[in-house]
Design a protein around this motif. Structure first.
Motif, PDB file in Angstrom:
ATOM      1  N   ASP A  28      43.480  33.890 -22.600  1.00  0.00           N
ATOM      2  CA  ASP A  28      43.197  35.191 -21.987  1.00  0.00           C
ATOM      3  C   ASP A  28      42.809  34.977 -20.524  1.00  0.00           C
ATOM      4  OD1 ASP A  28      42.515  37.753 -21.272  1.00  0.00           O
ATOM      5  OD2 ASP A  28      40.941  37.991 -22.769  1.00  0.00           O
ATOM      6  N   PRO A  29      43.806  34.902 -19.636  1.00  0.00           N
ATOM      7  CA  PRO A  29      43.526  34.631 -18.221  1.00  0.00           C
ATOM      8  C   PRO A  29      42.614  35.649 -17.545  1.00  0.00           C
ATOM      9  CG  PRO A  29      45.878  34.442 -18.674  1.00  0.00           C
ATOM     10  CD  PRO A  29      45.230  35.010 -19.897  1.00  0.00           C
ATOM     11  N   GLY A  30      42.472  36.831 -18.116  1.00  0.00           N
ATOM     12  CA  GLY A  30      41.609  37.856 -17.521  1.00  0.00           C
ATOM     13  C   GLY A  30      40.152  37.744 -17.936  1.00  0.00           C
ATOM     14  N   ALA A  31      39.868  36.912 -18.915  1.00  0.00           N
ATOM     15  CA  ALA A  31      38.482  36.773 -19.402  1.00  0.00           C
ATOM     16  C   ALA A  31      37.636  36.000 -18.395  1.00  0.00           C
ATOM     17  CB  ALA A  31      38.475  36.060 -20.752  1.00  0.00           C
ATOM     18  N   ASP A  32      36.341  36.269 -18.444  1.00  0.00           N
ATOM     19  CA  ASP A  32      35.414  35.546 -17.569  1.00  0.00           C
ATOM     20  C   ASP A  32      35.428  34.057 -17.894  1.00  0.00           C
ATOM     21  OD1 ASP A  32      34.451  37.748 -16.145  1.00  0.00           O
ATOM     22  OD2 ASP A  32      32.981  38.213 -17.705  1.00  0.00           O
ATOM     23  N   CYS A  33      35.315  33.259 -16.861  1.00  0.00           N
ATOM     24  CA  CYS A  33      35.239  31.804 -17.035  1.00  0.00           C
ATOM     25  C   CYS A  33      33.776  31.394 -17.177  1.00  0.00           C
ATOM     26  CB  CYS A  33      35.829  31.077 -15.832  1.00  0.00           C
ATOM     27  SG  CYS A  33      37.607  31.304 -15.653  1.00  0.00           S
ATOM     28  N   GLY A  34      33.562  30.371 -17.921  1.00  0.00           N
ATOM     29  CA  GLY A  34      32.250  29.750 -17.999  1.00  0.00           C
ATOM     30  C   GLY A  34      32.316  28.446 -17.230  1.00  0.00           C
ATOM     31  N   GLY A  35      31.403  27.568 -17.527  1.00  0.00           N
ATOM     32  CA  GLY A  35      31.433  26.270 -16.869  1.00  0.00           C
ATOM     33  C   GLY A  35      30.079  25.616 -16.878  1.00  0.00           C
ATOM     34  N   PHE A  36      30.000  24.537 -16.159  1.00  0.00           N
ATOM     35  CA  PHE A  36      28.762  23.779 -16.039  1.00  0.00           C
ATOM     36  C   PHE A  36      28.529  23.502 -14.568  1.00  0.00           C
ATOM     37  CE2 PHE A  36      26.451  19.710 -15.882  1.00  0.00           C
ATOM     38  CZ  PHE A  36      25.311  20.086 -16.566  1.00  0.00           C
ATOM     39  N   ASN A  37      27.281  23.651 -14.147  1.00  0.00           N
ATOM     40  CA  ASN A  37      26.923  23.505 -12.745  1.00  0.00           C
ATOM     41  C   ASN A  37      25.620  22.730 -12.632  1.00  0.00           C
ATOM     42  OD1 ASN A  37      25.064  24.687 -10.548  1.00  0.00           O
ATOM     43  ND2 ASN A  37      27.095  25.234  -9.820  1.00  0.00           N
ATOM     44  N   VAL A  38      25.569  21.774 -11.703  1.00  0.00           N
ATOM     45  CA  VAL A  38      24.307  21.100 -11.376  1.00  0.00           C
ATOM     46  C   VAL A  38      24.092  21.201  -9.875  1.00  0.00           C
ATOM     47  CG1 VAL A  38      24.161  19.479 -13.306  1.00  0.00           C
ATOM     48  CG2 VAL A  38      25.402  18.808 -11.288  1.00  0.00           C
ATOM     49  N   ASP A  39      22.868  21.501  -9.502  1.00  0.00           N
ATOM     50  CA  ASP A  39      22.467  21.559  -8.100  1.00  0.00           C
ATOM     51  C   ASP A  39      21.496  20.407  -7.902  1.00  0.00           C
ATOM     52  OD1 ASP A  39      22.161  22.345  -5.492  1.00  0.00           O
ATOM     53  OD2 ASP A  39      20.866  24.055  -5.955  1.00  0.00           O
ATOM     54  N   LEU A  40      21.939  19.386  -7.164  1.00  0.00           N
ATOM     55  CA  LEU A  40      21.169  18.149  -7.058  1.00  0.00           C
ATOM     56  C   LEU A  40      20.596  17.937  -5.665  1.00  0.00           C
ATOM     57  CD1 LEU A  40      23.578  15.752  -8.997  1.00  0.00           C
ATOM     58  CD2 LEU A  40      21.570  16.972  -9.873  1.00  0.00           C
ATOM     59  N   SER A  41      19.450  17.299  -5.635  1.00  0.00           N
ATOM     60  CA  SER A  41      18.789  16.902  -4.400  1.00  0.00           C
ATOM     61  C   SER A  41      18.457  15.416  -4.520  1.00  0.00           C
ATOM     62  CB  SER A  41      17.520  17.727  -4.203  1.00  0.00           C
ATOM     63  OG  SER A  41      16.840  17.299  -3.052  1.00  0.00           O
ATOM     64  N   GLN A  42      18.857  14.646  -3.517  1.00  0.00           N
ATOM     65  CA  GLN A  42      18.626  13.207  -3.535  1.00  0.00           C
ATOM     66  C   GLN A  42      17.747  12.809  -2.359  1.00  0.00           C
ATOM     67  OE1 GLN A  42      22.217  10.873  -3.445  1.00  0.00           O
ATOM     68  NE2 GLN A  42      21.133   8.951  -3.219  1.00  0.00           N
ATOM     69  N   VAL A  43      16.681  12.062  -2.658  1.00  0.00           N
ATOM     70  CA  VAL A  43      15.811  11.491  -1.634  1.00  0.00           C
ATOM     71  C   VAL A  43      15.724  10.005  -1.942  1.00  0.00           C
ATOM     72  CG1 VAL A  43      13.515  11.480  -0.615  1.00  0.00           C
ATOM     73  CG2 VAL A  43      14.507  13.646  -1.398  1.00  0.00           C
ATOM     74  N   GLY A  44      16.302   9.187  -1.071  1.00  0.00           N
ATOM     75  CA  GLY A  44      16.389   7.754  -1.362  1.00  0.00           C
ATOM     76  C   GLY A  44      17.284   7.562  -2.567  1.00  0.00           C
ATOM     77  N   ASP A  45      16.781   6.874  -3.575  1.00  0.00           N
ATOM     78  CA  ASP A  45      17.584   6.697  -4.786  1.00  0.00           C
ATOM     79  C   ASP A  45      17.175   7.654  -5.905  1.00  0.00           C
ATOM     80  OD1 ASP A  45      15.152   5.543  -5.437  1.00  0.00           O
ATOM     81  OD2 ASP A  45      16.018   3.736  -6.305  1.00  0.00           O
ATOM     82  N   LYS A  46      16.199   8.512  -5.656  1.00  0.00           N
ATOM     83  CA  LYS A  46      15.740   9.461  -6.675  1.00  0.00           C
ATOM     84  C   LYS A  46      16.512  10.772  -6.584  1.00  0.00           C
ATOM     85  CE  LYS A  46      11.058   7.645  -7.174  1.00  0.00           C
ATOM     86  NZ  LYS A  46      11.542   6.325  -7.249  1.00  0.00           N
ATOM     87  N   ILE A  47      16.889  11.281  -7.746  1.00  0.00           N
ATOM     88  CA  ILE A  47      17.656  12.521  -7.817  1.00  0.00           C
ATOM     89  C   ILE A  47      16.904  13.518  -8.700  1.00  0.00           C
ATOM     90  CG2 ILE A  47      19.816  13.578  -8.607  1.00  0.00           C
ATOM     91  CD1 ILE A  47      21.157  10.869  -8.111  1.00  0.00           C
ATOM     92  N   SER A  48      16.888  14.768  -8.269  1.00  0.00           N
ATOM     93  CA  SER A  48      16.306  15.840  -9.084  1.00  0.00           C
ATOM     94  C   SER A  48      17.186  17.067  -8.915  1.00  0.00           C
ATOM     95  CB  SER A  48      14.869  16.137  -8.659  1.00  0.00           C
ATOM     96  OG  SER A  48      14.839  16.552  -7.309  1.00  0.00           O
ATOM     97  N   GLY A  49      17.020  18.007  -9.833  1.00  0.00           N
ATOM     98  CA  GLY A  49      17.807  19.223  -9.706  1.00  0.00           C
ATOM     99  C   GLY A  49      17.731  20.098 -10.928  1.00  0.00           C
ATOM    100  N   GLU A  50      18.663  21.037 -10.981  1.00  0.00           N
ATOM    101  CA  GLU A  50      18.733  22.011 -12.065  1.00  0.00           C
ATOM    102  C   GLU A  50      20.170  22.111 -12.540  1.00  0.00           C
ATOM    103  OE1 GLU A  50      17.294  25.585 -10.256  1.00  0.00           O
ATOM    104  OE2 GLU A  50      15.195  24.990 -10.499  1.00  0.00           O
ATOM    105  N   SER A  51      20.324  22.526 -13.806  1.00  0.00           N
ATOM    106  CA  SER A  51      21.663  22.723 -14.351  1.00  0.00           C
ATOM    107  C   SER A  51      21.782  24.118 -14.952  1.00  0.00           C
ATOM    108  CB  SER A  51      21.974  21.666 -15.410  1.00  0.00           C
ATOM    109  OG  SER A  51      21.176  21.858 -16.556  1.00  0.00           O
TER     110      SER A  51
END
Length: 172
Positions: free
Chosen positions: A51-74
């Motif tokens: 159904d090409p007209g249906a809404d798409c879903g998906g997966f998203n991550v918003d990442l922030s990196q400081v040095g080698d440490k990573i944090s974020g939200e999904s």
């Protein structure tokens, strides 16, 4: 005339030292591993092909990196938006162009271990293990997928494709 043993040993030691020094100068050190930049918004879109007209879903991550440490939200949603996972907390560490991430779903309490490797604007994402099973529901988290880094500028009239070569559908 005999050369004293001490002189021969000292000369040999000097020769070995100078050769080792020249070899060290002449050799090149191995290339440093390129450190990838995990900062930004990364996503994969899941659409219902029937159904090409249906809404798409998906997966998203918003990442922030400081040095080698990573944090974020999904955030995750099934195709047709039949289930939405509104939030997850991401923590991890970058090692070169790969990150080891732990994602905790705020919806279910599940915690998952992921390996993510960056290649340009593409992030190869692979869930490796479940640290804690979800208590209440099924989590919407990419398992083995390729996420695309969001571009900062609109593409104009051109159809933008993700890292899998699939056109990105913009939700109205």
């Amino acid at each position: 005339m005999a050369i004293p043993r001490f002189t021969i040993q000292a000369s040999a030691l000097a020769l070995i030292t100078s050769c080792a020094g020249l070899g060290g100068c002449a050799s090149t050190s191995p290339a440093q591993a390129v450190k990838a930049d995990f900062n930004g918004n990364w996503s994969v879109q899941w659409c219902d092909k029937t159904d090409p007209g249906a809404d798409c879903g998906g997966f998203n991550v918003d990442l922030s990196q400081v040095g080698d440490k990573i944090s974020g939200e999904s955030f995750g949603a099934r195709a047709r938006l039949s289930q939405i996972d509104e939030g997850g907390v991401v923590r991890g560490v970058a090692i070169g162009n790969t990150a080891i991430l732990a994602i905790e779903s705020m919806r279910s309490g599940g915690i998952y271990l992921v390996a993510a490797t960056i290649d340009g604007r593409c992030m190869h994402w692979k869930m490796r293990d479940t640290i804690r099973r979800s208590e209440r529901d099924i989590d919407i988290i990419a398992g083995d997928d390729v996420l695309t880094k969001s571009s900062s500028a609109p593409s104009g009239n051109e159809q933008e494709s993700d890292c899998r070569g699939i056109p990105i559908r913009r939700q109205d």
